[in-house]
Scaffold this active site. Structure first.
Site, PDB file in Angstrom:
ATOM      1  N   HIS A  42      39.907 101.297   5.397  1.00 30.08           N
ATOM      2  CA  HIS A  42      40.292 100.099   4.639  1.00 30.08           C
ATOM      3  C   HIS A  42      41.400  99.316   5.361  1.00 30.08           C
ATOM      4  O   HIS A  42      41.168  98.264   5.939  1.00 30.08           O
ATOM      5  CB  HIS A  42      40.795 100.478   3.240  1.00 30.08           C
ATOM      6  CG  HIS A  42      39.753 101.100   2.354  1.00 30.08           C
ATOM      7  ND1 HIS A  42      38.525 100.541   2.138  1.00 30.08           N
ATOM      8  CD2 HIS A  42      39.779 102.240   1.602  1.00 30.08           C
ATOM      9  CE1 HIS A  42      37.828 101.298   1.293  1.00 30.08           C
ATOM     10  NE2 HIS A  42      38.568 102.333   0.963  1.00 30.08           N
TER      11      HIS A  42
ATOM     12  N   ASP B 207      51.576  98.985   0.742  1.00 31.18           N
ATOM     13  CA  ASP B 207      51.911  99.939  -0.326  1.00 31.18           C
ATOM     14  C   ASP B 207      51.676 101.314   0.306  1.00 31.18           C
ATOM     15  O   ASP B 207      50.656 101.938   0.086  1.00 31.18           O
ATOM     16  CB  ASP B 207      51.060  99.720  -1.589  1.00 31.18           C
ATOM     17  CG  ASP B 207      49.564  99.848  -1.372  1.00 31.18           C
ATOM     18  OD1 ASP B 207      49.087  99.544  -0.255  1.00 31.18           O
ATOM     19  OD2 ASP B 207      48.857 100.263  -2.309  1.00 31.18           O
TER      20      ASP B 207
HETATM   21  C1  BDR Z   1      42.807  99.845  -0.934  1.00 30.54           C
HETATM   22  O1  BDR Z   1      43.398 100.509  -2.055  1.00 30.54           O
HETATM   23  C2  BDR Z   1      44.394 101.427  -1.634  1.00 30.54           C
HETATM   24  O2  BDR Z   1      44.193 102.642  -2.243  1.00 30.54           O
HETATM   25  C3  BDR Z   1      44.209 101.584  -0.154  1.00 30.54           C
HETATM   26  O3  BDR Z   1      45.448 101.835   0.496  1.00 30.54           O
HETATM   27  C4  BDR Z   1      43.593 100.288   0.273  1.00 30.54           C
HETATM   28  O4  BDR Z   1      44.591  99.330   0.537  1.00 30.54           O
HETATM   29  C5  BDR Z   1      41.330 100.169  -0.875  1.00 30.54           C
HETATM   30  O5  BDR Z   1      40.676  99.699  -2.017  1.00 30.54           O
HETATM   31 CA    CA Z   2      46.877  99.985   0.838  1.00 27.51          CA
END
Ligand code: BDR
Ligand code: CA
Length: 311
Positions: free
Chosen positions: A239, A9
């Site tokens: 992340h 995403d």
């Molecule tokens: C996840 O949530 C999204 O905002 C970031 O891209 C990551 O995949 C972290 O909780």
């Molecule tokens: Ca993400």
């Protein structure tokens, strides 16, 4: 060399994960499938195309997938996503638009086609699990697929980041995540347990900018926006890149074998947790990362600076 498909995403950390995968000599990047989450699916796919072009990887096809979660009819980005990732997903930095379009084939059909022909493939998801769940709904026999899935999402030993229990990607489509965890697929969960232990720093942004390249400057401004709107100090979490790195270097992570599920009801909706009904399973197909050698993860990401220096 590992065959990878990234399911993104494409917001800020997805973009960094994609840059890493596109540049790593250890990755054979077969495609990018897009989903909703930080941005709408079409905006995310546009971002993925732009990042690939910045990395000199116009050979990697991009496909659009689910536009909303399994239990909704539509999607628009949440306020918190707009704050963290900017309204365009790239920290309000305008990347040069890519010169090519997304593929005509849908992400779900592409994934089914690739899974049927390649059991050495790893699919890394860094957004909601909707595309993968849609694969299982359309082609249920693929639950016995022998390839690997690595999911950035969830939180086993720490609190969530959307609620006390739920992490953002799982929260965006808890039904889909539960389906994937319980499907029989080989799934590794890279949750907040490990992604919050590694850091990208303002000094990384400084280094990218100091290369004087347009791509380096754009990536630096994007990372600074993300740092300002996540932790707000000198650094931020790693992340999505952690999931890609785990797909290539699982030895950097401590993995706990556990039959995983997702809670769908009550205040802990979206919680990723061991399934007590399957707790005696001898060889669970799922596992969760509970610790990481963060210095190794952070060192991996240096290939991005090296690339900006080389162009
Ligand atoms: C996840 O949530 C999204 O905002 C970031 O891209 C990551 O995949 C972290 O909780
Ligand atoms: Ca993400």
């Amino acid at each position: 060399m590992r065959d990878l498909i990234l399911d993104l995403d494409t917001g800020v950390d997805d973009s960094i994960a994609l840059a890493y995968a596109a540049l790593s000599p250890e990755v054979n990047l077969l495609g990018v499938t897009g989903t909703f989450g930080n941005v709408t699916t079409d905006a995310g796919a546009r971002n993925a195309l732009a990042v690939l072009e910045m990395m000199g990887r116009t050979d990697v096809p991009v496909f659009e997938g689910a536009y909303h979660s399994l239990d909704t009819e539509s999607f628009s980005p949440h306020d918190v996503s707009i704050r963290i990732h900017g309204s365009n997903g790239t920290g309000n930095v305008e990347f040069p638009a890519a010169k090519r379009p997304v593929e005509k084939e849908s992400a779900v059909d592409f994934l089914i086609r690739m899974m049927r022909s390649n059991e050495n493939l790893t699919i890394v998801t860094t957004g909601p699990s909707t595309n993968l769940a849609s694969v299982l709904l359309k082609a249920p026999d693929l639950s016995s697929w022998k390839g690997k899935v690595v999911i950035m999402g969830g939180a086993l030993t720490v609190r969530g980041n959307v609620s006390h229990f739920a992490e953002a990607n799982i929260s965006q489509d808890s039904e889909a995540a539960k389906m994937v965890f319980e499907s029989g697929l080989d799934v590794t969960m890279i949750g907040l347990d490990v992604t919050m232990r590694s850091r990208l720093r303002r000094s990384d942004a400084d280094e990218w900018r100091s290369t004087g390249t347009k791509a380096g400057k754009d990536f630096a401004a994007m990372l600074e926006h993300y740092i300002d709107n996540t932790i707000g100090g000198d650094d931020t979490y790693v992340h999505d890149p952690s999931a890609v790195i785990c797909a290539i270097h699982p030895e950097y992570f401590r993995l706990l074998d556990l039959p995983m599920t997702v809670e769908l009801y009550g205040p802990d909706r979206g919680r990723t947790i061991g399934d007590e009904l399957r707790i005696l399973e001898k060889e669970p197909k799922t596992r969760a990362a509970v610790d990481v050698d963060s210095s190794r993860v952070e060192a991996e990401l240096r290939i991005i600076a090296d690339y900006f220096r080389s162009i």
